[in-house]
Design a protein around this motif. Structure first.
Motif, mmCIF file in Angstrom:
data_model
loop_
_atom_site.group_PDB
_atom_site.id
_atom_site.type_symbol
_atom_site.label_atom_id
_atom_site.label_comp_id
_atom_site.label_asym_id
_atom_site.label_seq_id
_atom_site.Cartn_x
_atom_site.Cartn_y
_atom_site.Cartn_z
ATOM 1 N N GLN A 120 0.842 -1.196 0.000
ATOM 2 C CA GLN A 120 0.000 0.000 0.000
ATOM 3 C C GLN A 120 0.876 1.244 0.000
ATOM 4 N N ARG A 121 0.515 2.176 -0.878
ATOM 5 C CA ARG A 121 1.321 3.399 -0.927
ATOM 6 C C ARG A 121 1.036 4.263 0.293
ATOM 7 N N MET A 122 2.105 4.648 0.973
ATOM 8 C CA MET A 122 1.960 5.432 2.195
ATOM 9 C C MET A 122 2.294 6.900 1.916
ATOM 10 N N ILE A 123 3.356 7.103 1.163
ATOM 11 C CA ILE A 123 3.792 8.471 0.867
ATOM 12 C C ILE A 123 4.169 8.589 -0.603
ATOM 13 N N ALA B 164 4.168 0.327 1.862
ATOM 14 C CA ALA B 164 4.286 -0.496 3.063
ATOM 15 C C ALA B 164 3.483 -1.783 2.888
ATOM 16 N N HIS B 165 3.943 -2.810 3.573
ATOM 17 C CA HIS B 165 3.303 -4.116 3.466
ATOM 18 C C HIS B 165 3.327 -4.781 4.842
ATOM 19 N N PRO B 166 2.190 -4.881 5.525
ATOM 20 C CA PRO B 166 2.191 -5.506 6.851
ATOM 21 C C PRO B 166 2.585 -6.987 6.768
ATOM 22 N N ASP C 104 4.038 -9.077 12.772
ATOM 23 C CA ASP C 104 4.534 -8.024 13.678
ATOM 24 C C ASP C 104 5.474 -7.065 12.970
ATOM 25 N N MET D 29 6.825 -4.826 9.356
ATOM 26 C CA MET D 29 6.286 -4.045 8.245
ATOM 27 C C MET D 29 7.346 -4.001 7.145
ATOM 28 N N LEU E 123 8.892 -2.281 3.972
ATOM 29 C CA LEU E 123 8.872 -0.932 3.395
ATOM 30 C C LEU E 123 9.633 -0.959 2.075
ATOM 31 N N VAL F 56 10.914 -4.157 8.729
ATOM 32 C CA VAL F 56 11.158 -3.490 10.010
ATOM 33 C C VAL F 56 10.253 -4.074 11.094
ATOM 34 N N PRO G 171 8.903 -2.687 14.315
ATOM 35 C CA PRO G 171 8.888 -1.388 14.996
ATOM 36 C C PRO G 171 9.253 -1.458 16.472
ATOM 37 N N ASP G 172 8.826 -2.538 17.153
ATOM 38 C CA ASP G 172 9.118 -2.643 18.588
ATOM 39 C C ASP G 172 10.618 -2.738 18.835
ATOM 40 N N LEU H 219 13.086 -2.113 16.682
ATOM 41 C CA LEU H 219 13.826 -0.959 16.136
ATOM 42 C C LEU H 219 13.689 0.246 17.068
ATOM 43 N N GLU I 117 1.499 13.310 -1.079
ATOM 44 C CA GLU I 117 0.359 12.550 -0.560
ATOM 45 C C GLU I 117 0.826 11.694 0.604
ATOM 46 N N THR J 70 -0.843 8.791 3.067
ATOM 47 C CA THR J 70 -2.017 7.958 3.293
ATOM 48 C C THR J 70 -1.705 6.974 4.409
ATOM 49 N N MET K 124 -1.310 1.340 9.235
ATOM 50 C CA MET K 124 -0.097 2.162 9.144
ATOM 51 C C MET K 124 0.060 3.021 10.403
ATOM 52 N N PHE L 77 1.416 0.988 13.092
ATOM 53 C CA PHE L 77 2.853 0.801 12.854
ATOM 54 C C PHE L 77 3.623 2.050 13.291
ATOM 55 N N PHE M 204 6.639 3.656 17.118
ATOM 56 C CA PHE M 204 7.897 4.390 17.220
ATOM 57 C C PHE M 204 7.828 5.492 18.283
#
Lengths: 174, 194
Positions: free
Chosen positions: A97-100, A115-117, A120, A122, A124, A141, A143-144, A146, B44, B46, B51, B54, B58
């Motif tokens: 999924q496009r995040m940015i 991003a792709h879940p 636990d 992700m 990127l 990644v 997240p916990d 890192l 953009e 999203t 997300m 996630f 942090f």
């Protein structure tokens, strides 16, 4: 009959890498190969990236893994933001999924982060074009873990800042 | 019977990715496409619930500000940002801005703040999605002569919590919008008007 079957199997075995190299495959290699073909550019795969990925995995106690990096130097082709986005989306496939997205009409600056879940973790996927350099990076990644690793360094820096401050105030008072 | 169940399952399986793809900014793609075509730079962001979950990992639980932001983010359903930068003034029209406002006019959406500075030509609109008296979303439209920014936050959020989202990379500007809105609120109560 056996000879014919053996010839057919050999032909398939030889054909598979050709199809993959032609950009038919997805994922990181699929995206990089397609970009190479579309923009007539050569991507430099960073040597020993597997080893670097292993070190990163250990250093961050599993925070970062599955590192893939490709770099396009002297990238002179004009890039259409929509087309680049479509190429990456198509080759990454479903689940990403496009995040940015940051795109300039003039084409010299393009950033895409997908991003792709993964339970636990992700995944990127980053494509960044800045002037004549395009970087393609994929990482996984946790997240916990890192966040804990980053926290360690933040606390370390904070402690150092405090000790510097203490030293300076000592000097001032002298 | 078996074949109809299989057909329903297949239709469901096909519909899920389609719904996932349309779960972005709930604006007609024509409006977005039109602005995108005119803009020289488009950004953009999203962030759906996954997300945000996630990103919230942090944030440091031990830091009180970040802990508040973490709690806020984990309750949200999505944050969508669109920023359009233009080379020259007048590349987007007031009609474009009005079309964007119209998307959130009526229904559960209630206009909360409209600030317009005549001198600079800048305007800020804030609308809240009110469900049973509780805020369940926020739409912010900030228009400058050469820049148009749209922020849509879905989920329980209040105006004074906007600043807390500043800890989330790239959303620091929301704190500034929160301050602008607070100022506008104060001057409105003093009788300063828009």
């Amino acid at each position: 009959m056996k000879v014919l079957a053996a010839v057919a199997i050999c032909a398939i075995v030889l054909m598979v890498p050709v199809v993959v190299l032609a950009g038919g495959g997805g994922g990181f290699d699929g995206v990089v190969t397609t970009l190479e073909h579309r923009y007539h550019a050569h991507a430099t795969r960073i040597p020993f990236v597997g080893l670097i990925s292993l070190v990163a995995h250990k250093a961050t106690t599993g925070g970062v893994s599955g590192l893939h990096v490709a770099e396009f130097d002297n990238f002179n082709e004009k890039v259409d933001g929509d087309e680049l986005n479509n190429i990456v989306e198509e080759k990454l496939g479903a689940g990403w999924q496009r995040m940015i997205r940051d795109t300039s009409k003039h084409g010299a600056e393009q950033t895409l982060i997908f991003a792709h879940p993964e339970d636990d973790r992700m995944g990127l996927f980053i494509v960044d074009l800045d002037g004549q350099e395009m970087d393609v990076v994929q990482i996984s990644v946790d997240p916990d873990h890192l966040s804990q690793s980053i926290g360690k360094y933040e606390h370390h820096d904070h402690d150092e800042d405090n000790s510097d401050h203490d030293n300076n105030s000592g000097e001032d008072s002298d | 019977m078996k074949s109809s169940i299989a057909a329903i399952l297949l239709a469901g399986a096909l519909a899920v990715p389609a719904l996932a793809q349309t779960s972005g900014l709930p604006l007609p793609s024509a409006v977005e496409k039109e602005l995108e075509a005119k803009a020289s730079n488009v950004t953009e962001v999203t962030l759906d619930k996954n997300m945000l979950g996630f990103a919230s990992k942090f944030l440091d639980k031990k830091d009180s500000d970040q802990a508040n932001a973490k709690q806020l983010i984990s309750g949200l359903d999505g944050i969508y940002v669109r920023d359009y930068e233009f080379d020259k003034e007048g590349q987007y029209s007031l009609d474009d801005v009005e079309n964007l406002r119209k998307q959130f006019a009526g229904g559960d959406w209630v206009p909360m703040v409209h600030v317009h500075e005549k001198k600079s030509g800048e305007s800020t609109d804030v609308m809240a999605k009110m469900v049973n008296g509780e805020s369940r979303g926020m739409f912010i439209l900030s228009a400058e002569p050469k820049e148009l920014t749209i922020v849509l936050i879905l989920g329980p959020i209040k105006m004074d919590q906007l600043g807390e989202l500043g800890g989330l990379g790239g959303l620091g500007g929301l704190g500034e919008i929160g301050k602008t809105v607070k100022k506008a609120d104060k001057s409105a109560t003093k009788g300063g008007g828009e």
